[in-house]
Design a protein around this motif. Structure first.
Motif, PDB file in Angstrom:
ATOM      1  N   ARG A  44     -22.148   5.794   0.053  1.00  0.00           N
ATOM      2  CA  ARG A  44     -23.726   6.582  -0.034  1.00  0.00           C
ATOM      3  C   ARG A  44     -23.233   7.739  -0.842  1.00  0.00           C
ATOM      4  O   ARG A  44     -22.179   8.217  -0.893  1.00  0.00           O
ATOM      5  CB  ARG A  44     -23.841   7.130   1.416  1.00  0.00           C
ATOM      6  N   PRO A  45     -24.238   8.148  -1.710  1.00  0.00           N
ATOM      7  CA  PRO A  45     -24.182   9.224  -2.609  1.00  0.00           C
ATOM      8  C   PRO A  45     -23.519  10.403  -1.957  1.00  0.00           C
ATOM      9  O   PRO A  45     -23.979  10.847  -0.845  1.00  0.00           O
ATOM     10  CB  PRO A  45     -25.465   9.323  -3.478  1.00  0.00           C
ATOM     11  N   GLU A  46     -22.630  11.187  -2.708  1.00  0.00           N
ATOM     12  CA  GLU A  46     -22.048  12.195  -2.018  1.00  0.00           C
ATOM     13  C   GLU A  46     -22.984  13.439  -2.297  1.00  0.00           C
ATOM     14  O   GLU A  46     -22.981  14.629  -1.523  1.00  0.00           O
ATOM     15  CB  GLU A  46     -20.902  12.734  -2.486  1.00  0.00           C
ATOM     16  N   ALA A  47     -24.087  13.371  -3.492  1.00  0.00           N
ATOM     17  CA  ALA A  47     -24.931  14.541  -3.651  1.00  0.00           C
ATOM     18  C   ALA A  47     -26.250  13.797  -3.484  1.00  0.00           C
ATOM     19  O   ALA A  47     -26.600  12.880  -3.972  1.00  0.00           O
ATOM     20  CB  ALA A  47     -24.721  15.031  -4.987  1.00  0.00           C
ATOM     21  N   PRO A  48     -27.255  14.688  -3.194  1.00  0.00           N
ATOM     22  CA  PRO A  48     -28.696  14.319  -3.104  1.00  0.00           C
ATOM     23  C   PRO A  48     -29.112  13.938  -4.665  1.00  0.00           C
ATOM     24  O   PRO A  48     -28.799  14.449  -5.606  1.00  0.00           O
ATOM     25  CB  PRO A  48     -29.430  15.659  -2.882  1.00  0.00           C
ATOM     26  N   GLY A  49     -29.544  12.664  -4.568  1.00  0.00           N
ATOM     27  CA  GLY A  49     -30.185  12.054  -5.852  1.00  0.00           C
ATOM     28  C   GLY A  49     -29.095  11.403  -6.710  1.00  0.00           C
ATOM     29  O   GLY A  49     -29.357  10.861  -7.753  1.00  0.00           O
ATOM     30  N   GLY A  50     -27.966  11.207  -6.093  1.00  0.00           N
ATOM     31  CA  GLY A  50     -27.070  10.561  -6.672  1.00  0.00           C
ATOM     32  C   GLY A  50     -27.066   8.937  -6.522  1.00  0.00           C
ATOM     33  O   GLY A  50     -27.832   8.614  -5.749  1.00  0.00           O
ATOM     34  N   ALA A  51     -26.234   8.233  -7.266  1.00  0.00           N
ATOM     35  CA  ALA A  51     -26.431   6.784  -7.143  1.00  0.00           C
ATOM     36  C   ALA A  51     -25.341   6.137  -6.159  1.00  0.00           C
ATOM     37  O   ALA A  51     -24.264   6.869  -5.995  1.00  0.00           O
ATOM     38  CB  ALA A  51     -26.167   6.174  -8.580  1.00  0.00           C
ATOM     39  N   GLU A  52     -25.707   5.311  -5.461  1.00  0.00           N
ATOM     40  CA  GLU A  52     -24.812   4.624  -4.461  1.00  0.00           C
ATOM     41  C   GLU A  52     -23.739   3.738  -5.199  1.00  0.00           C
ATOM     42  O   GLU A  52     -24.000   3.467  -6.238  1.00  0.00           O
ATOM     43  CB  GLU A  52     -25.694   3.566  -3.666  1.00  0.00           C
ATOM     44  N   GLU A  53     -22.684   3.862  -5.012  1.00  0.00           N
ATOM     45  CA  GLU A  53     -21.769   3.035  -5.594  1.00  0.00           C
ATOM     46  C   GLU A  53     -21.210   1.856  -4.852  1.00  0.00           C
ATOM     47  O   GLU A  53     -21.122   2.082  -3.346  1.00  0.00           O
ATOM     48  CB  GLU A  53     -20.218   4.042  -5.600  1.00  0.00           C
ATOM     49  N   THR A  54     -21.149   0.753  -5.474  1.00  0.00           N
ATOM     50  CA  THR A  54     -20.655  -0.508  -4.979  1.00  0.00           C
ATOM     51  C   THR A  54     -19.423  -1.209  -5.466  1.00  0.00           C
ATOM     52  O   THR A  54     -19.247  -0.777  -6.586  1.00  0.00           O
ATOM     53  CB  THR A  54     -21.858  -1.542  -5.406  1.00  0.00           C
ATOM     54  N   VAL A  55     -18.371  -1.546  -4.748  1.00  0.00           N
ATOM     55  CA  VAL A  55     -17.284  -2.118  -5.155  1.00  0.00           C
ATOM     56  C   VAL A  55     -16.994  -3.565  -4.322  1.00  0.00           C
ATOM     57  O   VAL A  55     -17.460  -3.758  -3.323  1.00  0.00           O
ATOM     58  CB  VAL A  55     -16.008  -1.323  -4.785  1.00  0.00           C
ATOM     59  N   ARG A  56     -16.854  -4.560  -5.394  1.00  0.00           N
ATOM     60  CA  ARG A  56     -16.879  -5.842  -4.884  1.00  0.00           C
ATOM     61  C   ARG A  56     -15.314  -6.142  -4.325  1.00  0.00           C
ATOM     62  O   ARG A  56     -14.288  -5.615  -5.090  1.00  0.00           O
ATOM     63  CB  ARG A  56     -16.823  -7.068  -5.816  1.00  0.00           C
ATOM     64  N   ILE A  57     -15.184  -6.711  -3.031  1.00  0.00           N
ATOM     65  CA  ILE A  57     -13.805  -7.034  -2.535  1.00  0.00           C
ATOM     66  C   ILE A  57     -13.762  -8.463  -2.462  1.00  0.00           C
ATOM     67  O   ILE A  57     -14.249  -9.179  -1.503  1.00  0.00           O
ATOM     68  CB  ILE A  57     -13.679  -6.433  -1.261  1.00  0.00           C
ATOM     69  N   PRO A  58     -13.059  -9.188  -3.425  1.00  0.00           N
ATOM     70  CA  PRO A  58     -12.895 -10.630  -3.286  1.00  0.00           C
ATOM     71  C   PRO A  58     -11.533 -10.866  -2.078  1.00  0.00           C
ATOM     72  O   PRO A  58     -10.922 -10.036  -1.847  1.00  0.00           O
ATOM     73  CB  PRO A  58     -12.175 -10.790  -4.751  1.00  0.00           C
ATOM     74  N   ALA A  59     -11.440 -12.306  -1.810  1.00  0.00           N
ATOM     75  CA  ALA A  59     -10.363 -12.623  -1.065  1.00  0.00           C
ATOM     76  C   ALA A  59      -9.058 -12.096  -1.507  1.00  0.00           C
ATOM     77  O   ALA A  59      -8.810 -12.116  -2.536  1.00  0.00           O
ATOM     78  CB  ALA A  59     -10.495 -14.188  -0.802  1.00  0.00           C
ATOM     79  N   GLY A  60      -8.271 -11.572  -0.473  1.00  0.00           N
ATOM     80  CA  GLY A  60      -6.833 -11.070  -0.900  1.00  0.00           C
ATOM     81  C   GLY A  60      -6.776  -9.555  -1.233  1.00  0.00           C
ATOM     82  O   GLY A  60      -5.708  -9.208  -1.785  1.00  0.00           O
ATOM     83  N   HIS A  61      -7.878  -8.871  -1.349  1.00  0.00           N
ATOM     84  CA  HIS A  61      -7.965  -7.425  -1.776  1.00  0.00           C
ATOM     85  C   HIS A  61      -8.380  -6.513  -0.901  1.00  0.00           C
ATOM     86  O   HIS A  61      -9.213  -7.135   0.243  1.00  0.00           O
ATOM     87  CB  HIS A  61      -8.953  -7.270  -2.943  1.00  0.00           C
ATOM     88  N   ALA A  62      -8.251  -5.283  -1.084  1.00  0.00           N
ATOM     89  CA  ALA A  62      -8.727  -4.169  -0.097  1.00  0.00           C
ATOM     90  C   ALA A  62      -9.396  -3.087  -0.961  1.00  0.00           C
ATOM     91  O   ALA A  62      -9.067  -2.870  -2.077  1.00  0.00           O
ATOM     92  CB  ALA A  62      -7.354  -3.761   0.777  1.00  0.00           C
TER      93      ALA A  62
END
Length: 127
Positions: free
Chosen positions: A73-91
């Protein structure tokens, strides 16, 4: 000395050094770190309609099989949501106190490690 089914139980690591199998909990309240594994088929299985936050510790979200995405979730109002892909074997390490949620690219096995004390859930307003 019996095997523990990690898909139906969790392992709790207590501050006093004890380790035990127990029921999975969203908020431990006892100061124990929880290690839990989940087989998830749909976004509903990962509560994609809710934000989650752990104020007491960081969380390791590990994709053992399949593939998923973690959204911050954005840390500041109006900010963009960040998305990270997690493939198998990753964290991904979720920072302490950072609101996050998951959704799936495909059915997956997920491992979560965190101190659940004080964990909060909040329904997504855009879900």
């Amino acid at each position: 000395m019996n095997p523990i089914d990690m898909f139906s139980s969790a392992i709790a690591f207590s501050p006093d050094g004890g380790v035990r199998a127990r029921e999975r909990r969203m908020d431990s309240g006892d100061g124990a770190w929880q290690v839990a594994t989940f087989h998830v088929e749909t976004d509903a299985d990962v509560h994609a309609d809710q934000w989650e936050m752990h104020p007491a510790a960081e969380e390791a979200v590990c994709c053992l099989a399949g593939g998923l995405r973690i959204h911050f979730r954005p840390e500041a109002p109006g900010g963009a949501e960040e998305t990270v892909r997690i493939p198998a074997g990753h964290a991904v390490i979720v920072p302490r106190g950072r609101w996050h949620r998951l959704d799936l690219d495909e059915p997956s096995d997920v491992l979560s490690i965190t101190l659940r004390q004080g964990t909060r859930l909040e329904r997504r307003s855009d879900a």
